[in-house]
Design a protein around this motif. Structure first.
Motif, PDB file in Angstrom:
ATOM      1  N   ASN A 300     -23.382  28.373  46.760  1.00  0.00           N
ATOM      2  CA  ASN A 300     -22.921  27.696  45.548  1.00  0.00           C
ATOM      3  C   ASN A 300     -23.654  28.183  44.308  1.00  0.00           C
ATOM      4  O   ASN A 300     -23.075  28.267  43.225  1.00  0.00           O
ATOM      5  CB  ASN A 300     -23.072  26.186  45.704  1.00  0.00           C
ATOM      6  N   ASP A 301     -24.935  28.519  44.467  1.00  0.00           N
ATOM      7  CA  ASP A 301     -25.693  29.023  43.321  1.00  0.00           C
ATOM      8  C   ASP A 301     -25.254  30.427  42.909  1.00  0.00           C
ATOM      9  O   ASP A 301     -25.469  30.834  41.762  1.00  0.00           O
ATOM     10  CB  ASP A 301     -27.191  29.035  43.644  1.00  0.00           C
ATOM     11  N   ARG A 302     -24.643  31.174  43.832  1.00  0.00           N
ATOM     12  CA  ARG A 302     -24.179  32.528  43.504  1.00  0.00           C
ATOM     13  C   ARG A 302     -22.815  32.542  42.827  1.00  0.00           C
ATOM     14  O   ARG A 302     -22.430  33.542  42.228  1.00  0.00           O
ATOM     15  CB  ARG A 302     -24.096  33.378  44.778  1.00  0.00           C
ATOM     16  N   LYS A 303     -22.098  31.443  42.884  1.00  0.00           N
ATOM     17  CA  LYS A 303     -20.726  31.442  42.369  1.00  0.00           C
ATOM     18  C   LYS A 303     -20.642  31.710  40.862  1.00  0.00           C
ATOM     19  O   LYS A 303     -19.735  32.422  40.419  1.00  0.00           O
ATOM     20  CB  LYS A 303     -20.034  30.115  42.719  1.00  0.00           C
ATOM     21  N   PRO A 304     -21.546  31.172  40.031  1.00  0.00           N
ATOM     22  CA  PRO A 304     -21.461  31.500  38.599  1.00  0.00           C
ATOM     23  C   PRO A 304     -21.529  32.998  38.327  1.00  0.00           C
ATOM     24  O   PRO A 304     -20.812  33.504  37.453  1.00  0.00           O
ATOM     25  CB  PRO A 304     -22.671  30.764  37.999  1.00  0.00           C
ATOM     26  N   ALA A 305     -22.359  33.725  39.063  1.00  0.00           N
ATOM     27  CA  ALA A 305     -22.456  35.175  38.864  1.00  0.00           C
ATOM     28  C   ALA A 305     -21.131  35.861  39.185  1.00  0.00           C
ATOM     29  O   ALA A 305     -20.745  36.838  38.528  1.00  0.00           O
ATOM     30  CB  ALA A 305     -23.573  35.744  39.730  1.00  0.00           C
ATOM     31  N   PHE A 306     -20.428  35.353  40.173  1.00  0.00           N
ATOM     32  CA  PHE A 306     -19.117  35.898  40.528  1.00  0.00           C
ATOM     33  C   PHE A 306     -18.124  35.713  39.385  1.00  0.00           C
ATOM     34  O   PHE A 306     -17.368  36.625  39.040  1.00  0.00           O
ATOM     35  CB  PHE A 306     -18.604  35.206  41.794  1.00  0.00           C
ATOM     36  N   VAL A 307     -18.129  34.527  38.767  1.00  0.00           N
ATOM     37  CA  VAL A 307     -17.220  34.260  37.648  1.00  0.00           C
ATOM     38  C   VAL A 307     -17.574  35.153  36.456  1.00  0.00           C
ATOM     39  O   VAL A 307     -16.689  35.674  35.769  1.00  0.00           O
ATOM     40  CB  VAL A 307     -17.263  32.767  37.251  1.00  0.00           C
ATOM     41  N   VAL A 308     -18.867  35.338  36.205  1.00  0.00           N
ATOM     42  CA  VAL A 308     -19.293  36.208  35.107  1.00  0.00           C
ATOM     43  C   VAL A 308     -18.805  37.637  35.346  1.00  0.00           C
ATOM     44  O   VAL A 308     -18.358  38.329  34.420  1.00  0.00           O
ATOM     45  CB  VAL A 308     -20.826  36.173  34.933  1.00  0.00           C
ATOM     46  N   GLN A 309     -18.879  38.098  36.594  1.00  0.00           N
ATOM     47  CA  GLN A 309     -18.391  39.443  36.905  1.00  0.00           C
ATOM     48  C   GLN A 309     -16.886  39.545  36.663  1.00  0.00           C
ATOM     49  O   GLN A 309     -16.400  40.566  36.154  1.00  0.00           O
ATOM     50  CB  GLN A 309     -18.720  39.802  38.351  1.00  0.00           C
ATOM     51  N   GLN A 310     -16.138  38.509  37.007  1.00  0.00           N
ATOM     52  CA  GLN A 310     -14.698  38.492  36.716  1.00  0.00           C
ATOM     53  C   GLN A 310     -14.462  38.623  35.209  1.00  0.00           C
ATOM     54  O   GLN A 310     -13.556  39.345  34.772  1.00  0.00           O
ATOM     55  CB  GLN A 310     -14.060  37.192  37.225  1.00  0.00           C
ATOM     56  N   LEU A 311     -15.276  37.914  34.420  1.00  0.00           N
ATOM     57  CA  LEU A 311     -15.146  37.976  32.973  1.00  0.00           C
ATOM     58  C   LEU A 311     -15.471  39.378  32.466  1.00  0.00           C
ATOM     59  O   LEU A 311     -14.760  39.918  31.600  1.00  0.00           O
ATOM     60  CB  LEU A 311     -16.063  36.942  32.317  1.00  0.00           C
ATOM     61  N   MET A 312     -16.515  39.991  32.985  1.00  0.00           N
ATOM     62  CA  MET A 312     -16.877  41.350  32.561  1.00  0.00           C
ATOM     63  C   MET A 312     -15.745  42.335  32.862  1.00  0.00           C
ATOM     64  O   MET A 312     -15.441  43.217  32.042  1.00  0.00           O
ATOM     65  CB  MET A 312     -18.161  41.780  33.269  1.00  0.00           C
TER      66      MET A 312
END
Length: 429
Positions: A300-312
């Protein structure tokens, strides 16, 4: 309902609630309406003054009405200092430190201040979510601060008594669930637990179970860890589905047709001061045997990084990218930003995609967090404005307002939907 609560109160007590936040203030108001004389204490003078005027300093349905009733009855007052009382309820923050152990400094400070006001025989209720052993820690702080007071002596009427009674409410439904949900009361002594039970019976209609303090502490952590593990399963599915090019929302809907399957919905991460924090207290208490709980927390703590990568990835496809962020709260229809993955995502995005403008739609707040304002590239606007100005839309919270967005509003935009709110949009009428 209020008449019934007053009839159930065997003897009004003078109760001090330390901490007028999302749990302390609803508890203070409910106790006052339930027949007790209550003083709400907080170090924040603005909060104390706001509550004294009958104004709730955060968003929570139905709390305003209960607070107004408590004040009109003359049973709820506020203060920045701790007065003498019969009962003290500690509802202060318990964040975690860098090593994921509990930061009990707020609990310790409140305990020392309360101890200074005690005369002997008071009941101290710890409502703050804490690791196993925290209630005993509070008793030890009292013994150290006030060695003249007897502690946990069943045979002494003047002995201090200590219990843990964890809150079990959902933001957005606090004033309903604070009355109807079952409660667990864990005492360092049996008499302490029984005394606390009589107090909670003044406003709780749900069943009240008595146990020891350590079991009560662990019960709250287990409840939130159960949720965290199940959310982690949904979030991990969303990552797998992204790789396999499968619509995770449709997949979960289909899988949940099975009579014994109930997969939760994925999101941008897990926030709030419960589910995102409490599992770490279990991990810290027994790191050898808490592998599943730790792994779920890490997923769950890694999920924000995944969303940021989608944004990039989306930014790279736009000549002049402009981003709309839909939601900053940690869950739908509230203003609470504590441990919010949406806030974390925006902070990370500001670091990794420099020079880009962000328009934030968060209908439940009036100002941005201070550190986001300082960036100068973030503007809090109405939802329609954010959609109009952007060519990339990132949905982070499923507020009711965002469910009203039409397909026309999103035409030609790149969509990053962490909550599945764009799955069932309809054209504008």
């Amino acid at each position: 309902m209020n008449v019934e609560m007053e009839e159930r109160t065997p003897r009004p007590e003078k109760i001090v609630v330390v901490g007028l936040g999302y749990i302390g203030l609803p508890t203070a108001a409910a106790l006052a309406v339930g027949g007790h004389v209550v003083v709400g204490v907080d170090l924040n003078e603005a909060t104390v003054e706001s509550v004294a005027r009958g104004q709730v300093p955060f968003v929570e349905p139905d709390l305003q009405e209960t607070l107004a009733q408590a004040i009109s009855l003359g049973r709820l007052t506020t203060s920045t200092t701790i007065p003498p009382a019969d009962v003290y309820i500690l509802a202060v923050p318990t964040p975690y430190l860098e090593d994921h152990t509990a930061d009990l400094s707020y609990v310790e400070a409140a305990s020392r201040q309360v101890a200074a006001a005690c005369r002997g025989g008071e009941l101290v209720i710890l409502e703050s979510t804490c690791p196993p052993g925290a209630t005993q820690f509070v008793a030890d702080v009292f013994s150290e601060t006030r060695p003249d007071l007897a502690v946990n002596n069943e045979n002494s009427s003047s002995a201090m008594q200590f219990v843990h009674c964890p809150e079990r409410v959902l933001p957005g439904r606090i004033m309903i669930e604070i009355k109807t949900n079952a409660r667990i009361i864990g005492g360092l002594t049996t008499s302490a637990a029984e005394r606390a039970k009589r107090i909670y019976e003044s406003f709780c209609s749900g069943p009240i179970r008595l146990t020891d303090a350590k079991t009560a502490e662990m019960a709250k952590l287990v409840e939130n860890s159960f949720r965290d593990v199940n959310i982690a399963f949904a979030n991990e599915l969303s990552l797998i589905c992204e790789t396999l090019k499968i619509n995770v929302w449709e997949l979960i809907e289909l899988a949940n047709q099975h009579p014994r399957v109930n997969i939760l919905q994925p999101g941008p991460g897990v926030g709030g001061h419960c589910i995102a924090v409490d599992p770490w207290f279990i991990v810290a208490s027994d790191p050898i045997n808490s592998n599943l709980i730790r792994t779920a927390r890490e997923v769950n703590d890694r999920k924000p990084a995944f969303v940021v990568q989608q944004l990039m990835n989306a930014v790279e496809e736009k000549a002049v990218p402009v981003v709309a962020i839909l939601g900053l709260a940690f869950k739908a229809n509230i203003d609470d930003l504590r441990e919010s993955p949406a806030v974390e995502i925006l902070r990370r995005a500001l670091d990794v995609v420099p020079g880009i403008e962000f328009y934030v739609a968060e209908p439940h707040i009036s100002t941005l967090p201070h550190d986001l304002v300082n960036e100068g590239r973030v503007e809090l606007v109405e939802t329609a404005v954010a959609l109009d100005k952007s060519n990339i839309v990132v949905a982070l919270v499923d507020h009711d307002e965002f469910q009203m967005i039409s397909t026309d509003d999103l035409s030609g935009k790149t969509l990053i939907d962490s909550k599945g709110i764009f799955n069932n949009l309809v054209p504008a009428v």
